[in-house]
Design an enzyme around this catalytic site. Structure first.
Site, PDB file in Angstrom:
ATOM      1  N   HIS A   1      38.220  38.199  42.430  1.00 27.76           N
ATOM      2  CA  HIS A   1      37.275  37.989  43.539  1.00 27.76           C
ATOM      3  C   HIS A   1      35.886  38.517  43.211  1.00 27.76           C
ATOM      4  CE1 HIS A   1      38.467  42.132  45.092  1.00 27.76           C
ATOM      5  NE2 HIS A   1      37.185  42.146  45.426  1.00 27.76           N
TER       6      HIS A   1
ATOM      7  N   ASP B   1      44.898  39.694  41.055  1.00 30.94           N
ATOM      8  CA  ASP B   1      43.447  39.640  41.284  1.00 30.94           C
ATOM      9  C   ASP B   1      42.684  40.196  40.077  1.00 30.94           C
ATOM     10  OD1 ASP B   1      40.911  39.531  42.318  1.00 30.94           O
ATOM     11  OD2 ASP B   1      41.384  40.574  44.181  1.00 30.94           O
TER      12      ASP B   1
ATOM     13  N   SER C   1      36.384  47.513  44.121  1.00 28.13           N
ATOM     14  CA  SER C   1      37.035  46.319  43.607  1.00 28.13           C
ATOM     15  C   SER C   1      36.790  46.211  42.102  1.00 28.13           C
ATOM     16  CB  SER C   1      36.490  45.075  44.302  1.00 28.13           C
ATOM     17  OG  SER C   1      36.904  45.025  45.646  1.00 28.13           O
TER      18      SER C   1
END
Length: 715
Positions: A83, A219, A645
């Site tokens: 992402h 991810d 992230s």
């Protein structure tokens, strides 16, 4: 008795060390290092951060200004979240060549894809410059003047502090303005896409599973950093060579178990751990509900179109994910703050704080802080709500209004900076607007506009509502604007910018879309922003003094860490399950079995590639399985937030065991109040990453490049 005391102390340290915290890596020696070793860490604080030798911090760059990444080879190979790289993967995708759906793998370096404007930043050194930044402010009473002096000092220090010619200086504030640190960095701008799994792996579960545990998302994405022949930053060139990092992470395929030590390094964006109870109450009951309502309406419209049209799905995939991310986060945050009684906990803390103030004889200095907070937050409430609504409706979620706001800023620039500044901005805007229209769909945006403008008119405090939105017929207004405005396509938008300032202003002020945005923006800039800024400036000063008092009056054992501010931090804890509600217990590790349990053929959130199904059915997991099962994700007590992230999850020896990408929904309130009972960060297991690269993608070239630590014997 002595043994009992030692055991109690051990238990206290073990529990206490899991209470959260985002620690500055250059300041870990002492209490933090002791806590980490008590939790099981085998390396030293010097191994994590050193100026004089390579250390873990050299392998953790800031990715594109908003995420984290880690170096995993001596040839510049970089790992981050799918992402985080999503915009770049999307930019290379089309209906004919859809890397979002099919994934992308470079099997040779010359197949790697360059990415315009993508960059990574490495930290070289961190220095404390607090005394120099605050120099000359000691006797100032005006908060505005004090801030001006601080900014002047920061500007001077940033410009004049020693660095190499290819390096950059930046100064960040900590503890609400009570500490300032200088960061010397190197920014690399030649970053190329190496590999990305299909979205059915890298985004499995999509928005339904976002912020949710159990999670089954791979991810991750791979990029490579390139440098000039001297290993220094350079713009993209075919002559550039792979960057040689000072340190890169070996990847452990040994696996993890509950209660194992974990450490996460990264660039957490923003937390507000020391807000007073009255501020948290305003977030829970006023601003979060309004923002959630706006985004909920926008997402429902976009989702309806994306499910029916693949071209729209590609156009809006990144935008939708961005909007949905914080929409769902705010919902979980609000629930978590209520469930954990964060307001009550803060009220108790404030009562004890006031008692400490009295005991220390500091009433004159700190005695009125809580009363000042109460007054300021009561006064700012309507302005804060209006500010958030304007931001959400006009600047973020309605694209026509968002583009109109660019023109509004252009008109304001003429009034404040003059003709030349206007012309320069106008030309840059005309040249740089292509990307906006590439992913803009007027039909989708018309439906979003109609929903959001109605919410705006209903929710906005009446004193800030422009006449144009009173007695609103949202459908009629949407039809009028989206039939007549020239903000709807690239050619018409550029035509608005042709001519001198007088001609341009006449054209844009006759445009239906611009007219409604200008009415909203005028009310905001004249009636909301100035008063909000005035009250907020008072709050900033009060918060700084409150933070100073907390630091001064708290024992070291209270572990007062600075709020996140997009600077490199270390957080540590343990692999741990949790109990989100009565009679529900979550285990800390998920497996590929769970992917198959969630599998819905043809569903864009829960579809599974045929090859992954085949690998699962034949149990062809290579060297990466555990007792015949393929681990996918795990959770731990690390205190993370947005910006973490892509952060590396490390074991006790500093080896990569996972890739941070999310938090559990029940614990998203950790930006405001961290609870060790329910706050958990979510990570992709390194073994799943290796399995996808190796067995799914067949990218043996990448596997050969990595330093992988395998278990001595198969578990």
């Amino acid at each position: 008795m002595r043994l009992i005391k030692l055991l109690l102390l051990f238990v206290f340290v073990q529990v206490h060390a899991q209470q959260g915290g985002m620690w500055i890596p250059s300041l870990l020696k002492g209490m933090n290092e002791s806590e980490m070793k008590n939790l099981g860490m085998k390396i030293s604080a010097e191994d994590i951060y050193s100026v004089n030798k390579s250390s873990l911090k050299d392998a953790v760059p800031h990715f594109d200004g908003g995420c984290t990444a880690e170096m995993i080879s001596d040839k510049g190979l970089l790992l981050t979240n799918h992402h985080c790289g999503f915009d770049n993967i999307q930019s290379h995708s089309s209906v004919e060549n859809d890397y979002l759906t099919n994934g992308f793998w470079a099997y040779k370096m010359d197949e790697e894809l360059p990415n315009k404007d993508l960059f990574v930043t490495f930290i070289i050194r961190i220095d404390d410059v607090t005394t120099k930044v605050l120099e000359g402010t000691e006797t100032m009473t005006s908060e505005g003047e004090k801030q001006k002096k601080i900014q002047a000092n920061i500007s001077s220090l940033t410009k004049n502090s020693p660095k190499e010619s290819w390096q950059e200086n930046s100064i960040k504030t900590f503890y609400d303005g009570n500490q300032y640190l200088l960061f010397v960095t190197e920014k690399y701008t030649d970053v190329r896409l190496v590999g990305a799994p299909p979205s059915s792996i890298g985004k499995f579960g999509s928005d339904t599973d976002n912020w949710v545990w159990p999670r089954h998302t791979g991810d991750f994405a791979l990029f490579r950093v390139y440098a000039d022949k001297n290993n220094r930053p350079a713009e993209y060139s075919k002559d550039n060579v792979p960057y040689k990092p000072k340190h890169f992470f070996p990847i452990s395929a040994k696996g993890i178990s509950e209660n194992d030590f974990t450490m996460v390094m990264g660039y957490p964006g923003r937390t507000q751990e020391y807000l007073p109870a009255v501020a948290v109450e305003q977030i829970v009951n006023t601003t979060n509900p309004a923002k959630i309502e706006v985004r909920d309406a926008a997402l429902k419209v976009q989702d309806g179109f994306m499910r029916k049209d693949n071209a729209i799905k590609i156009q809006y995939a990144s935008k939708y994910a961005s909007v949905a991310n914080y929409w769902k986060k705010w919902i979980g945050e609000t629930k978590g703050l209520k469930k954990s009684n964060a307001i009550g906990v803060k009220q108790k803390f404030e009562k004890e704080f006031q008692e400490k103030v009295i005991k220390a004889g500091k009433q004159a200095e700190y005695g009125n802080l809580l009363n000042d907070f109460e007054k300021n937050y009561t006064e700012i409430k309507d302005y804060a709500l209006a500010r958030d609504l304007f931001s959400e409706v006009a600047m973020r979620n309605t694209e026509l209004l968002q583009n109109g706001y660019r023109l509004y800023q252009l008109e304001q620039l003429l009034a404040t900076k003059g003709e030349q500044a206007f012309t320069d901005r106008k030309n840059n805007l005309s040249k740089g607007i292509d990307a906006f229209y590439k992913d803009f769909n007027p039909t989708v945006d018309k439906n979003v506009f109609e929903q959001l403008i109605a919410i705006y008119a209903k929710r906005l405090p009446s004193q800030f509502l422009p006449n144009e939105l009173k007695n609103l017929d949202a459908n009629k207004l949407a039809n009028d604007i989206f039939t007549n405005s020239k903000l709807l396509n690239l050619q018409d938008f550029r035509s608005l910018l042709e001519g001198d300032s007088k001609v341009v202003l006449e054209k844009i002020n006759n445009d239906k879309g611009y007219q409604i945005l200008k009415a909203m923006a005028d009310c905001y800039t004249k009636s909301v922003a100035p008063k909000y800024d005035e009250i907020n400036l008072r709050n900033i000063a009060t918060q700084r003094t409150y933070m100073k008092a907390i630091l001064e009056l708290s024992p070291k054992s209270d572990r007062i860490f600075p709020d996140a501010n997009s600077t490199l931090r270390v957080t540590y804890g343990k692999v741990k399950g949790y109990k989100p509600s009565d009679a529900v217990i979550y285990e800390p590790i998920t497996y590929l079995d769970g992917v198959m349990e969630k599998y819905i053929p043809g569903d864009y959130e829960f579809d599974v590639p045929k090859k992954l199904i085949d690998l699962y059915n034949t149990k062809d997991f290579g060297k990466y399985s555990h007792k015949g099962k393929m681990p996918v994700c795990f959770i731990a007590t690390n205190h993370t937030t947005g910006g973490n992230s892509g952060s590396p999850a490390l074991d006790a020896n500093g080896n990569l065991i996972g890739l941070n990408f999310d938090r559990v929904w029940e614990g998203t309130m950790s930006d405001i109040y961290y609870s060790p009972e329910i706050c958990r960060n979510i990570m992709v297991d390194a073994r799943y990453i290796l399995f996808i690269i190796d067995k799914f993608a067949g990218a043996q070239n990448i596997i050969d490049e990595l330093k992988i630590i395998y278990p001595k014997s198969k578990k």
